[in-house]
Every structure is written in structure tokens, then in C-alpha cells.
Design a protein around this motif. Structure first.
Motif, PDB file in Angstrom:
ATOM      1  N   TYR A  90       2.345  -5.820   3.016  1.00  0.00           N
ATOM      2  CA  TYR A  90       0.999  -6.355   2.881  1.00  0.00           C
ATOM      3  C   TYR A  90       0.064  -5.635   3.847  1.00  0.00           C
ATOM      4  N   LEU A  91      -1.224  -5.667   3.525  1.00  0.00           N
ATOM      5  CA  LEU A  91      -2.223  -5.085   4.400  1.00  0.00           C
ATOM      6  C   LEU A  91      -2.356  -5.940   5.655  1.00  0.00           C
ATOM      7  N   SER A 135      -3.589 -11.735   4.725  1.00  0.00           N
ATOM      8  CA  SER A 135      -2.942 -10.477   4.359  1.00  0.00           C
ATOM      9  C   SER A 135      -2.632 -10.434   2.869  1.00  0.00           C
ATOM     10  N   THR A 177      -4.340  -7.813   0.174  1.00  0.00           N
ATOM     11  CA  THR A 177      -3.484  -6.966  -0.659  1.00  0.00           C
ATOM     12  C   THR A 177      -3.803  -7.157  -2.135  1.00  0.00           C
ATOM     13  N   ASN A 218      -7.135  -5.537  -2.990  1.00  0.00           N
ATOM     14  CA  ASN A 218      -6.979  -4.084  -3.035  1.00  0.00           C
ATOM     15  C   ASN A 218      -6.334  -3.640  -4.348  1.00  0.00           C
TER      16      ASN A 218
END
Length: 95
Positions: free
Chosen positions: A2-3, A32, A36, A39
Motif C-alpha cells: 500500500y502507499l 493507506s 492506494t 491511485n
């Protein structure tokens, strides 16, 4: 993966504070996951969906799993990587 979501936050989100709700929307894990998903969805929304403008490559997408695709297509984007020799036995790979 995950980001990450707290590199630039003035008040970083924390799931360990007593006053924070661990099921709340501002925990690092939830933020997070949201980042994600945004995105991934954004990349699908901005890409062309026309099959006639797609380029087929010699090798298949290594990150697309046919069995776990949930009726979705892989992203219609590919990155070109280049390797540069900077001298003194230093190599740079970038896209």
C-alpha cells in the motif's frame, strides 16, 4: 503493498493514541488503503480503453493474474526502462 500516507503530514495519523478510534477513517491503515485505491482507480479512468490503440508486447503482463482478475482488464500502460552507464562501474536504471 500500500502507499504510505504520513511522510508530509504535520500531525501524523496514529492508531496508538487512546483518543483515536481504531476503526475510524483516519488510521494509517485506512488512509493507506484509500490512497492506494484512488491511485489504481485514477490510472484506470485516464487510460484509453480502445483495443485498437493498444500495443501487444512479446511478454505478458507479469503483474496480472488471470485467476484473480475480478472481470477487470490489466492496465493499458507499460513503462520503458533504460540503463545508463555512468562510468566508474556505476549504472543507472530509470523509466
Amino acid at each position: 503493498d500500500y502507499l504510505t500516507v504520513n511522510e508530509t503530514a504535520h500531525n501524523q495519523p496514529s492508531a496508538t493514541k487512546k483518543d483515536d478510534d481504531p476503526e475510524g477513517i483516519n488510521t494509517p491503515e485506512r488512509l493507506s488503503l484509500e490512497a492506494t485505491m484512488i491511485n489504481q482507480n485514477f490510472s484506470q479512468q485516464i487510460l484509453k480503453s480502445s483495443t485498437k490503440s493498444r500495443k501487444n508486447f512479446d511478454l505478458p503482463n507479469p503483474f496480472f493474474d488471470e485467476e484473480d482478475n475480478d472481470n477487470m482488464e490489466p492496465a493499458s500502460v507499460a513503462y520503458r526502462y533504460r540503463r545508463f552507464d555512468l562510468g566508474d562501474d556505476i549504472h543507472l536504471v530509470c523509466r
